[in-house]
Design a protein around this motif. Structure first.
Motif, PDB file in Angstrom:
ATOM      1  N   GLU A 205      30.844  23.913  42.123  1.00  0.00           N
ATOM      2  CA  GLU A 205      29.570  25.174  42.273  1.00  0.00           C
ATOM      3  C   GLU A 205      30.053  26.273  43.296  1.00  0.00           C
ATOM      4  O   GLU A 205      30.656  25.906  44.308  1.00  0.00           O
ATOM      5  N   LEU A 206      30.030  27.492  42.747  1.00  0.00           N
ATOM      6  CA  LEU A 206      30.407  28.698  44.025  1.00  0.00           C
ATOM      7  C   LEU A 206      29.108  29.439  44.029  1.00  0.00           C
ATOM      8  O   LEU A 206      28.851  30.019  43.170  1.00  0.00           O
ATOM      9  N   ALA A 207      28.864  29.645  45.138  1.00  0.00           N
ATOM     10  CA  ALA A 207      27.711  30.459  45.669  1.00  0.00           C
ATOM     11  C   ALA A 207      27.888  32.065  45.261  1.00  0.00           C
ATOM     12  O   ALA A 207      28.956  32.434  46.031  1.00  0.00           O
ATOM     13  N   ALA A 208      27.354  32.746  44.334  1.00  0.00           N
ATOM     14  CA  ALA A 208      27.979  34.057  44.297  1.00  0.00           C
ATOM     15  C   ALA A 208      26.549  35.087  43.877  1.00  0.00           C
ATOM     16  O   ALA A 208      26.205  35.291  42.705  1.00  0.00           O
ATOM     17  N   PRO A 209      25.523  35.110  44.807  1.00  0.00           N
ATOM     18  CA  PRO A 209      24.404  35.897  44.227  1.00  0.00           C
ATOM     19  C   PRO A 209      24.598  37.133  44.192  1.00  0.00           C
ATOM     20  O   PRO A 209      25.592  37.901  44.871  1.00  0.00           O
ATOM     21  N   GLY A 210      23.939  37.717  43.183  1.00  0.00           N
ATOM     22  CA  GLY A 210      24.135  39.008  42.618  1.00  0.00           C
ATOM     23  C   GLY A 210      25.062  39.206  41.573  1.00  0.00           C
ATOM     24  O   GLY A 210      25.192  40.295  41.062  1.00  0.00           O
ATOM     25  N   MET A 211      26.006  38.139  41.528  1.00  0.00           N
ATOM     26  CA  MET A 211      27.054  38.352  40.477  1.00  0.00           C
ATOM     27  C   MET A 211      26.654  38.065  39.022  1.00  0.00           C
ATOM     28  O   MET A 211      25.935  37.192  38.672  1.00  0.00           O
ATOM     29  N   LYS A 212      27.466  38.695  38.174  1.00  0.00           N
ATOM     30  CA  LYS A 212      27.241  38.337  36.906  1.00  0.00           C
ATOM     31  C   LYS A 212      28.336  37.652  36.144  1.00  0.00           C
ATOM     32  O   LYS A 212      29.597  37.632  36.747  1.00  0.00           O
ATOM     33  N   LYS A 213      28.119  37.190  34.777  1.00  0.00           N
ATOM     34  CA  LYS A 213      29.266  36.582  34.267  1.00  0.00           C
ATOM     35  C   LYS A 213      30.410  37.216  34.001  1.00  0.00           C
ATOM     36  O   LYS A 213      31.601  37.111  34.354  1.00  0.00           O
ATOM     37  N   GLU A 214      30.309  38.629  33.829  1.00  0.00           N
ATOM     38  CA  GLU A 214      31.553  39.514  33.820  1.00  0.00           C
ATOM     39  C   GLU A 214      32.184  39.648  34.942  1.00  0.00           C
ATOM     40  O   GLU A 214      33.342  40.447  34.970  1.00  0.00           O
ATOM     41  N   ASP A 215      31.758  39.433  36.126  1.00  0.00           N
ATOM     42  CA  ASP A 215      32.522  39.577  37.358  1.00  0.00           C
ATOM     43  C   ASP A 215      33.238  38.584  37.733  1.00  0.00           C
ATOM     44  O   ASP A 215      34.037  38.571  38.620  1.00  0.00           O
ATOM     45  N   PHE A 216      33.555  37.473  36.892  1.00  0.00           N
ATOM     46  CA  PHE A 216      34.429  36.265  36.937  1.00  0.00           C
ATOM     47  C   PHE A 216      35.413  36.100  36.111  1.00  0.00           C
ATOM     48  O   PHE A 216      35.256  36.731  35.018  1.00  0.00           O
ATOM     49  N   ASN A 217      36.534  35.466  36.589  1.00  0.00           N
ATOM     50  CA  ASN A 217      37.618  35.136  35.599  1.00  0.00           C
ATOM     51  C   ASN A 217      38.124  33.768  36.107  1.00  0.00           C
ATOM     52  O   ASN A 217      38.453  33.468  37.382  1.00  0.00           O
ATOM     53  N   VAL A 218      37.916  32.728  35.229  1.00  0.00           N
ATOM     54  CA  VAL A 218      38.249  31.412  35.619  1.00  0.00           C
ATOM     55  C   VAL A 218      39.091  30.985  34.700  1.00  0.00           C
ATOM     56  O   VAL A 218      38.998  31.323  33.249  1.00  0.00           O
ATOM     57  N   HIS A 219      40.492  30.742  35.071  1.00  0.00           N
ATOM     58  CA  HIS A 219      41.484  30.198  33.922  1.00  0.00           C
ATOM     59  C   HIS A 219      42.498  29.173  34.764  1.00  0.00           C
ATOM     60  O   HIS A 219      42.189  28.896  35.780  1.00  0.00           O
ATOM     61  N   ILE A 220      43.247  28.398  33.956  1.00  0.00           N
ATOM     62  CA  ILE A 220      44.127  27.656  34.350  1.00  0.00           C
ATOM     63  C   ILE A 220      45.468  28.283  34.362  1.00  0.00           C
ATOM     64  O   ILE A 220      45.860  28.855  33.162  1.00  0.00           O
ATOM     65  N   ASN A 221      46.457  28.201  35.519  1.00  0.00           N
ATOM     66  CA  ASN A 221      47.548  28.812  35.491  1.00  0.00           C
ATOM     67  C   ASN A 221      48.759  28.005  34.813  1.00  0.00           C
ATOM     68  O   ASN A 221      48.511  26.858  34.341  1.00  0.00           O
ATOM     69  N   ASP A 222      50.075  28.378  34.873  1.00  0.00           N
ATOM     70  CA  ASP A 222      50.986  27.506  34.319  1.00  0.00           C
ATOM     71  C   ASP A 222      51.193  26.255  34.896  1.00  0.00           C
ATOM     72  O   ASP A 222      51.931  25.479  34.315  1.00  0.00           O
ATOM     73  N   GLU A 223      50.899  25.981  36.031  1.00  0.00           N
ATOM     74  CA  GLU A 223      51.148  24.916  36.935  1.00  0.00           C
ATOM     75  C   GLU A 223      49.971  24.104  36.666  1.00  0.00           C
ATOM     76  O   GLU A 223      50.097  22.891  37.097  1.00  0.00           O
ATOM     77  N   GLY A 224      49.146  24.238  35.841  1.00  0.00           N
ATOM     78  CA  GLY A 224      47.804  23.532  35.734  1.00  0.00           C
ATOM     79  C   GLY A 224      47.017  23.636  36.881  1.00  0.00           C
ATOM     80  O   GLY A 224      45.985  22.536  36.873  1.00  0.00           O
ATOM     81  N   ASN A 225      46.694  24.357  37.563  1.00  0.00           N
ATOM     82  CA  ASN A 225      45.836  24.570  38.702  1.00  0.00           C
ATOM     83  C   ASN A 225      44.407  25.573  38.112  1.00  0.00           C
ATOM     84  O   ASN A 225      44.758  26.411  37.128  1.00  0.00           O
TER      85      ASN A 225
END
Length: 142
Positions: free
Chosen positions: A47-67
């Motif tokens: 869980e990451l607190a991000a008041p005022g942020m919209k889903k368009e403001d985020f980028n969540v992905h897995i990198n080549d190393e699996g992180n």
């Protein structure tokens, strides 16, 4: 008439600015959002607190190393349109954050889900379901 002092006038000599305003001592007003990591029987939950942020403001992905990489960026410009007034100052707001999380080996990486609700980004990291292997067997005596 007395001259007006600037509110943010530097009262320390510039040598102190060179000492304190470096990559080793980042600026104090740069803050990172609060982050929680919980574990249940079936998943890890970030869980990451991000008041005022919209889903368009985020980028969540897995990198080549699996992180797991969580990035958020918000740029906002506040403009007041009034043709009869000339503005001497406009306020801009910009925030950027990036967090890399090393995932445990038991995370099902192709089943990760994320959503934003009430100013909190929640990333669910499901665990592999353990196959319970029966360990009883006959051991031969040699």
């Amino acid at each position: 008439m007395t001259p007006m002092m600037r509110r943010n006038a530097a009262w320390l000599p510039s040598v102190f600015n060179d000492l304190f305003d470096t990559d080793f001592m980042p600026r104090v007003n740069a803050t990172a959002p609060a982050i929680n990591v919980k574990e249940t029987d079936k998943a890890y939950i970030v869980e990451l607190a991000a008041p005022g942020m919209k889903k368009e403001d985020f980028n969540v992905h897995i990198n080549d190393e699996g992180n797991l990489i969580i990035k958020m960026e918000q740029k906002e410009e506040k403009k007041e349109e009034d043709k009869s007034t000339r503005y001497l100052r406009r306020e801009f707001s910009y925030s950027k954050y990036e967090q890399t999380l090393i995932l445990p080996d038991d995370v099902e990486k192709d089943q990760i889900k994320a959503h934003v609700e009430n100013g909190v980004l929640t990333v669910e990291l499901p665990k592999h379901e353990e196959q319970k292997v029966k360990v009883s067997r006959q051991i031969e005596i040699g």
